[in-house]
Design a protein around this motif. Sequence first.
Motif, PDB file in Angstrom:
ATOM      1  N   ALA A 180      45.003  76.553  10.469  1.00  0.00           N
ATOM      2  CA  ALA A 180      43.744  77.127  10.945  1.00  0.00           C
ATOM      3  C   ALA A 180      42.998  76.138  11.826  1.00  0.00           C
ATOM      4  O   ALA A 180      42.448  76.504  12.886  1.00  0.00           O
ATOM      5  CB  ALA A 180      42.875  77.541   9.755  1.00  0.00           C
ATOM      6  N   LYS A 181      42.971  74.881  11.418  1.00  0.00           N
ATOM      7  CA  LYS A 181      42.279  73.847  12.192  1.00  0.00           C
ATOM      8  C   LYS A 181      42.889  73.704  13.583  1.00  0.00           C
ATOM      9  O   LYS A 181      42.174  73.582  14.589  1.00  0.00           O
ATOM     10  CB  LYS A 181      42.342  72.524  11.432  1.00  0.00           C
ATOM     11  N   GLU A 182      44.217  73.730  13.650  1.00  0.00           N
ATOM     12  CA  GLU A 182      44.895  73.624  14.942  1.00  0.00           C
ATOM     13  C   GLU A 182      44.600  74.838  15.824  1.00  0.00           C
ATOM     14  O   GLU A 182      44.374  74.700  17.033  1.00  0.00           O
ATOM     15  CB  GLU A 182      46.406  73.480  14.718  1.00  0.00           C
ATOM     16  N   LEU A 183      44.586  76.009  15.236  1.00  0.00           N
ATOM     17  CA  LEU A 183      44.297  77.217  16.010  1.00  0.00           C
ATOM     18  C   LEU A 183      42.876  77.207  16.550  1.00  0.00           C
ATOM     19  O   LEU A 183      42.628  77.582  17.703  1.00  0.00           O
ATOM     20  CB  LEU A 183      44.529  78.454  15.137  1.00  0.00           C
ATOM     21  N   VAL A 184      41.939  76.774  15.721  1.00  0.00           N
ATOM     22  CA  VAL A 184      40.545  76.663  16.183  1.00  0.00           C
ATOM     23  C   VAL A 184      40.448  75.652  17.311  1.00  0.00           C
ATOM     24  O   VAL A 184      39.761  75.878  18.318  1.00  0.00           O
ATOM     25  CB  VAL A 184      39.620  76.283  15.006  1.00  0.00           C
ATOM     26  N   HIS A 185      41.162  74.542  17.162  1.00  0.00           N
ATOM     27  CA  HIS A 185      41.170  73.502  18.208  1.00  0.00           C
ATOM     28  C   HIS A 185      41.678  74.060  19.531  1.00  0.00           C
ATOM     29  O   HIS A 185      41.226  73.646  20.610  1.00  0.00           O
ATOM     30  CB  HIS A 185      42.033  72.331  17.752  1.00  0.00           C
ATOM     31  N   ARG A 186      42.595  75.015  19.467  1.00  0.00           N
ATOM     32  CA  ARG A 186      43.154  75.608  20.682  1.00  0.00           C
ATOM     33  C   ARG A 186      42.273  76.711  21.259  1.00  0.00           C
ATOM     34  O   ARG A 186      42.635  77.325  22.259  1.00  0.00           O
ATOM     35  CB  ARG A 186      44.548  76.153  20.395  1.00  0.00           C
ATOM     36  N   GLY A 187      41.156  76.974  20.609  1.00  0.00           N
ATOM     37  CA  GLY A 187      40.221  77.948  21.138  1.00  0.00           C
ATOM     38  C   GLY A 187      40.311  79.334  20.553  1.00  0.00           C
ATOM     39  O   GLY A 187      39.621  80.258  21.018  1.00  0.00           O
ATOM     40  N   HIS A 188      41.127  79.515  19.535  1.00  0.00           N
ATOM     41  CA  HIS A 188      41.246  80.821  18.901  1.00  0.00           C
ATOM     42  C   HIS A 188      40.122  81.030  17.884  1.00  0.00           C
ATOM     43  O   HIS A 188      39.587  80.073  17.319  1.00  0.00           O
ATOM     44  CB  HIS A 188      42.591  80.960  18.197  1.00  0.00           C
ATOM     45  N   ARG A 189      39.800  82.275  17.649  1.00  0.00           N
ATOM     46  CA  ARG A 189      38.835  82.630  16.609  1.00  0.00           C
ATOM     47  C   ARG A 189      39.630  82.958  15.352  1.00  0.00           C
ATOM     48  O   ARG A 189      40.491  83.838  15.374  1.00  0.00           O
ATOM     49  CB  ARG A 189      37.994  83.823  17.063  1.00  0.00           C
ATOM     50  N   VAL A 190      39.336  82.255  14.271  1.00  0.00           N
ATOM     51  CA  VAL A 190      40.156  82.356  13.061  1.00  0.00           C
ATOM     52  C   VAL A 190      39.297  82.786  11.882  1.00  0.00           C
ATOM     53  O   VAL A 190      38.234  82.208  11.629  1.00  0.00           O
ATOM     54  CB  VAL A 190      40.851  81.015  12.744  1.00  0.00           C
ATOM     55  N   GLY A 191      39.761  83.780  11.154  1.00  0.00           N
ATOM     56  CA  GLY A 191      39.184  84.166   9.869  1.00  0.00           C
ATOM     57  C   GLY A 191      40.142  83.778   8.763  1.00  0.00           C
ATOM     58  O   GLY A 191      41.356  83.679   8.979  1.00  0.00           O
ATOM     59  N   PHE A 192      39.617  83.563   7.571  1.00  0.00           N
ATOM     60  CA  PHE A 192      40.464  83.076   6.472  1.00  0.00           C
ATOM     61  C   PHE A 192      40.022  83.751   5.183  1.00  0.00           C
ATOM     62  O   PHE A 192      38.926  83.508   4.680  1.00  0.00           O
ATOM     63  CB  PHE A 192      40.323  81.558   6.350  1.00  0.00           C
TER      64      PHE A 192
END
Length: 413
Positions: free
Chosen positions: A23-35
């Motif tokens: 999740a942290k990597e995806l957020v770093h890449r600019g994606h919006r992440v829900g968990f």
Amino acid sequence: MSAHILLVSLPDRGHIYPHVALAKELVHRGHRVGFVTAASMAELVASSGAAFIPYASAYEAVDDKVGTANDNNGAAMLDLGVDECDAMVRAAEEALSGDRPDLVAYDYATYQAGRLLEHKWGVPIVTLSPIFAQNETFSYAQAFAAGGYSDASPPMTMEEYLAHPAMAGWVAKNRQLLADHGLAHVPIADFLTIVRDDTIAYVPAELQPRRDSFDARFTFVGPCLSDRPGLPSWQPPGEDRPVVLVSLGTLFNEHVGFFKTSVDAFADSPFHVVMTLGNGIDPEQLGPLPDHVEVHRWVSHLDVLEHARAFVTLGGMSSVNDALALGCPLVVVPLSSVLERVTAHQVRKAGIGVELEARQPEELTPEMLRTAVETVIGDPAFGRNAARVREHVRRAGGTAAAADTLEARLARR
């Protein structure tokens, strides 16, 4: 291009840690992440930058998760898993009404939740597997049915699994789950089949049982590691003793006898021993300790493993992955379930550790434990093999490779 990605997981730290790293990597890449996970994991999820979506978890309230999982072929835990998935889906639908994600990535243990959301939202789904990947030639169901695992264990088909008398109640519960969500038309075998979706496996490919049978649906990225907030850091002592880490993980740590045996095993040894207890027992129950044995409820295993020469572990895949990412040989004591016995078998086969035959804490003796640790530290082959696997792990790509795989799946929509 930015996407909206939803992760779904049970609230077990061994599962949550690699998902949080992803999740942290995806957020770093600019994606919006829900968990989606339980409230106890809020701090961990927040550390990734993902939006936390809590669900009401009955699983969290189960004190003896391992005992429940092993009792009656795990029937009670399987039933509870269905209820957890139902609660996860309802929480996701409530939180994301009118804001459906572009992709759902779900922990293998919550596959009913992932597949319900696939049908209801019409979005692609991906399995995230913190344990060995499963396909038509290897599954934990087959290992449970056999009471263990060997390379010669015959595969169990989905038809055989669904027809097993012990599974009748669970199959009926899943049919009801589908009906409750307006999906009674979905074939039950399709809904429950082990292999149907793209899978990201957080395990080293070199350890995967029957690796050659896994096709392009499976991406073995190896351990996904990141900072773990809330865990105290650790520094090695000044003395020049080989460091040994001892832990039973987070689910099977209530056996004070195991930890007392460990203290006895290393009381007059040349090792510096770091033991972590979790919330299972009170450190005071262990009595006076030698100066070279330190005990913590919690401490960063990654900090310790940077210096450790051996890791005594139950064989949970998260612990094993941590050790392999840092090149530390293993002593596996698979006390809890068939899952850990499969891991122990693969560790022994790869030459990166030894397996102790104790299946109950009272079967383990100080002599057995000390001899095993002396073996993996004294024989340089274990260190060389662990270093080899560490290099395989590095090349597999870990968290970045997992994020790449999700982005590639999004591109195929």
